[in-house]
Design a protein around this motif. Structure first.
Motif, PDB file in Angstrom:
ATOM      1  N   LEU A  51       0.833  -1.209   0.000  1.00 10.29           N
ATOM      2  CA  LEU A  51       0.000   0.000   0.000  1.00 10.29           C
ATOM      3  C   LEU A  51       0.862   1.250   0.000  1.00 10.29           C
ATOM      4  O   LEU A  51       0.487   2.284  -0.543  1.00 10.29           O
ATOM      5  N   GLY A  71      -3.145   2.651  -4.628  1.00  4.56           N
ATOM      6  CA  GLY A  71      -3.298   1.498  -3.740  1.00  4.56           C
ATOM      7  C   GLY A  71      -4.370   0.523  -4.163  1.00  4.56           C
ATOM      8  O   GLY A  71      -4.603  -0.472  -3.482  1.00  4.56           O
ATOM      9  N   ILE A  91      -3.861   5.572   1.090  1.00  5.34           N
ATOM     10  CA  ILE A  91      -4.875   5.239   0.087  1.00  5.34           C
ATOM     11  C   ILE A  91      -6.155   5.989   0.447  1.00  5.34           C
ATOM     12  O   ILE A  91      -6.356   6.376   1.598  1.00  5.34           O
TER      13      ILE A  91
END
Lengths: 317, 327
Positions: free
Chosen positions: A105, B19, B122
């Motif tokens: 991420l 993301g 994100i």
């Protein structure tokens, strides 16, 4: 270049008519450990979520490392590590897989990521359970895994929400050591907690929250002076001398009051002075023919500050 | 005062899809390796295998000329087991989709992973879309596997290779099935955003499915009868009533899917309503339509399914954006 990593001005959060966070100002300096303290529901977590852009503020401005969490949340979240209250991980994955997901991420290149994951796990002493499923982890291990995530992220600011709640004393001690380690690595740490004595030992400065407002802010000693009154309290215990009379003339002594039950003979006395008068007090007692049995410096405790402050607030209300 | 980096403005910065890839990959991998997926596949095989086996038994005895014999595996309902494979899919797909999506968001919440994941760089957009696409990809893999198994069984047991056009129709049918699954996946995702309890969200999604599967056809016909004139005097009047019934029935995604499947797998299908004698002029009864004509026929159904999927997902998205992340 300013030395603040977080600047908050007039931050406001309304839930209907309730002011969960009521126009607070807050500065967090580079490399310090800052404690957000206060009872549950005082607005600590809401403040933290607004710092991260996870909750929208109703008013005021926030500046985290030069970014606005509302408009530039990705920039903020890339640089700030967050350990939520009772952090959760994916139980069916191993510690390594959990951190790997975070690394993806964060768009950390794969080869870098593996190195950073093992280094981070090493730093929180979880290297031996790197490939164990998180389902088997104790609460303390999960918190440490959360710290490892922040270390792996190489965050400039770490925000820890109630990191020590629900931990046994040993696990708490270890966790606080790791928080000190973060500070040593140059990370500014923001801790929210209602456990005062534990947090006191690591915090450089604290802010005391009450009903959405910051009631007090500063170092623990400053707060103690503000709430408990200025002065340097010491505890004196001696026999064969009337302490109250003997100490009256010592330079700097402001008050001498019995500690505990009065008139119990060789009871303890609480002496408040404007400086450290322990040497002078000892000399005076000895020269007055008494024998000194105890002479202790009373460190101001945050617990005391906290309790006293909220007593005052309640009395005032 | 800290210097501000970056331009001022009221718009948030950065792509909402930052993301998305990692979230999608994780969801997909989690689904494929989960015990739940095993159970769902077992369910699908049991409910799919019987109709297919039975229809294959019957098709082996067919002697008459049928240029679309292969597609009959999907649609024929043998006497021994009066459900076709397609009918079985009509209720298997929603259950699979609901099974994959009902706890997508609320389980993250309950495991307390949501705030930790959202504190990574994100947006919520990427998390929700990644979860949806991960579920959809899982569904697509499962349906494609099922589809291949049916085709393989047909090859083995009929000893007859499918013609190119049959494969093309079959592939279109697979896409329609995935779109149908997408609608229910979006619906279950919506419930997983609304309800904190996974049990409640599963119940609501299943309840909605039961409503459309069992109750809605009855309600639609009751409304149609209520609106119909007591005596029908002309063909136009009859068609109007029939049209109303069809429109109401098509609110159910199951109806849209069935019609799309009928149009694709029964090439003889020309319309889903009655045809007037004037429209029948020049028609050779039972003659199949070419694939492109069948596609034109079912195009509204397919777009309806995709539109439904997008609308429901958008609703989930809006609610998720407003949700508080704190426990």
């Amino acid at each position: 270049m300013s030395d603040n990593v977080i600047e908050v001005r007039g931050l406001l959060k309304l839930y209907g008519a309730t002011r969960a966070v009521d126009a607070i100002d807050l500065d967090i300096r580079r490399g310090e450990i800052f404690g957000l303290l206060g009872p549950n529901g005082a607005g600590k977590t809401t403040t933290i979520l607004m710092l991260l852009g996870l909750t929208e503020a109703s008013g005021g401005t926030v500046n985290v490392l030069g970014f606005d969490p509302v408009r530039q949340p990705l920039q903020v979240k890339r640089r700030v590590g967050y350990l939520p209250d009772a952090v959760g991980f994916y139980d069916h994955l191993t510690a390594r897989e959990n951190l790997r997901y975070t690394a993806r991420l964060l768009a950390i290149p794969r080869r870098d990521a593996e190195k950073r994951i093992s280094d981070a796990m090493e730093s929180v002493q979880l290297a031996d359970v790197l490939d164990k499923r998180v389902a088997t982890f104790s609460r303390g291990m999960r918190q440490r895994l959360g710290i490892a995530e922040i270390v792996m992220k190489q965050a400039e600011v770490a925000i820890l929400d109630e990191p020590t709640s629900g931990l046994d004393p040993h696990a708490t001690f270890e966790l606080l050591e790791m928080i000190r380690g973060l500070k040593k690595a140059g990370v500014a740490v923001l801790i929210s907690s209602h456990l005062l004595d534990r947090v006191q030992s690591v915090c450089d400065r604290v802010a005391l929250f009450n009903r959405g407002k910051i009631a007090l802010m500063g170092s623990v000693v400053e707060l103690a002076n503000q709430v408990l009154g200025a002065g340097h309290p010491i505890l004196v215990e001696a026999s064969g001398v009337d302490i109250a009379v003997a100490l009256r003339g010592v330079e700097g002594v402001q008050t001498v009051v019995p500690e505990g039950a009065p008139g119990s003979g060789n009871g303890a006395w609480r002496v408040v002075a404007d400086r450290d008068v322990r040497a002078a007090v000892a000399q005076r007692i000895v020269s007055s023919g008494g024998s000194l049995t105890r002479l202790a410096d009373l460190q101001p405790s945050l617990e005391e500050v906290y309790t006293r402050y909220f007593e005052e607030v309640r009395d005032a209300a | 005062m800290l210097p501000r980096r970056g331009p001022r403005g009221s718009k948030r910065e950065g792509s909402p899809f930052t993301g998305l890839g990692p979230v999608f990959m994780k969801e997909f991998a989690d689904h494929l390796s989960s015990a739940r997926m095993m159970v769902l596949m077992l369910f699908v095989i049991v409910f799919g295998a019987f109709p297919v086996a039975a229809s294959l038994q019957q098709l082996r005895t067919v002697t008459e000329q049928d240029s679309y014999l292969f597609l009959r595996i999907f649609t024929s309902a043998p006497e021994s087991l009066p459900i076709s494979f397609v009918f079985a899919l009509n209720f298997i797909i929603p259950i699979m989709a609901i099974g994959l999506g009902f706890d997508a968001v609320n389980s993250e919440f309950n495991r307390r992973t949501l705030s930790r994941v959202l504190s990574q760089p994100i947006y919520r957009d990427a998390l929700l879309l990644g979860k949806f696409l991960g579920g959809l990809a899982t569904l697509a893999v499962a349906l494609a596997a099922l589809w291949l198994i049916v085709f393989g069984a047909g090859l083995l047991l009929l000893g007859l290779p499918p013609r190119g056009v049959e494969v093309a129709r079959g592939a279109c049918f697979l896409l329609a099935a995935i779109a149908y699954g997408g609608v229910w996946l979006a619906a279950s995702l919506l419930f997983s955003v609304i309800f904190r309890s996974t049990a409640t969200s599963a119940l609501c999604a299943l309840g909605l499915w039961l409503f459309f599967f069992l109750l809605w056809p009855m309600i639609a016909s009751a409304i149609t009868i209520g609106f119909a004139p007591s005596q029908i005097h002309s063909a136009e009047q009859y068609l109007a009533v029939e049209q109303l019934g069809l429109v109401l029935a098509r609110f159910s995604p199951g109806t849209l899917f069935s019609e799309a499947v009928v149009g694709l797998l029964n090439p003889e299908t020309r319309t889903f309503a009655s045809m007037l004698p004037a429209q029948m002029r020049g028609v050779i009864p039972g003659a199949p339509l070419p694939l492109d004509q069948s596609l034109i026929l079912i195009w509204p159904q397919i777009t309806g399914l995709i539109a439904g999927m997008i609308v429901v997902f958008a609703a989930a998205y809006v609610i998720f954006q407003r949700e508080e992340v704190r426990a």
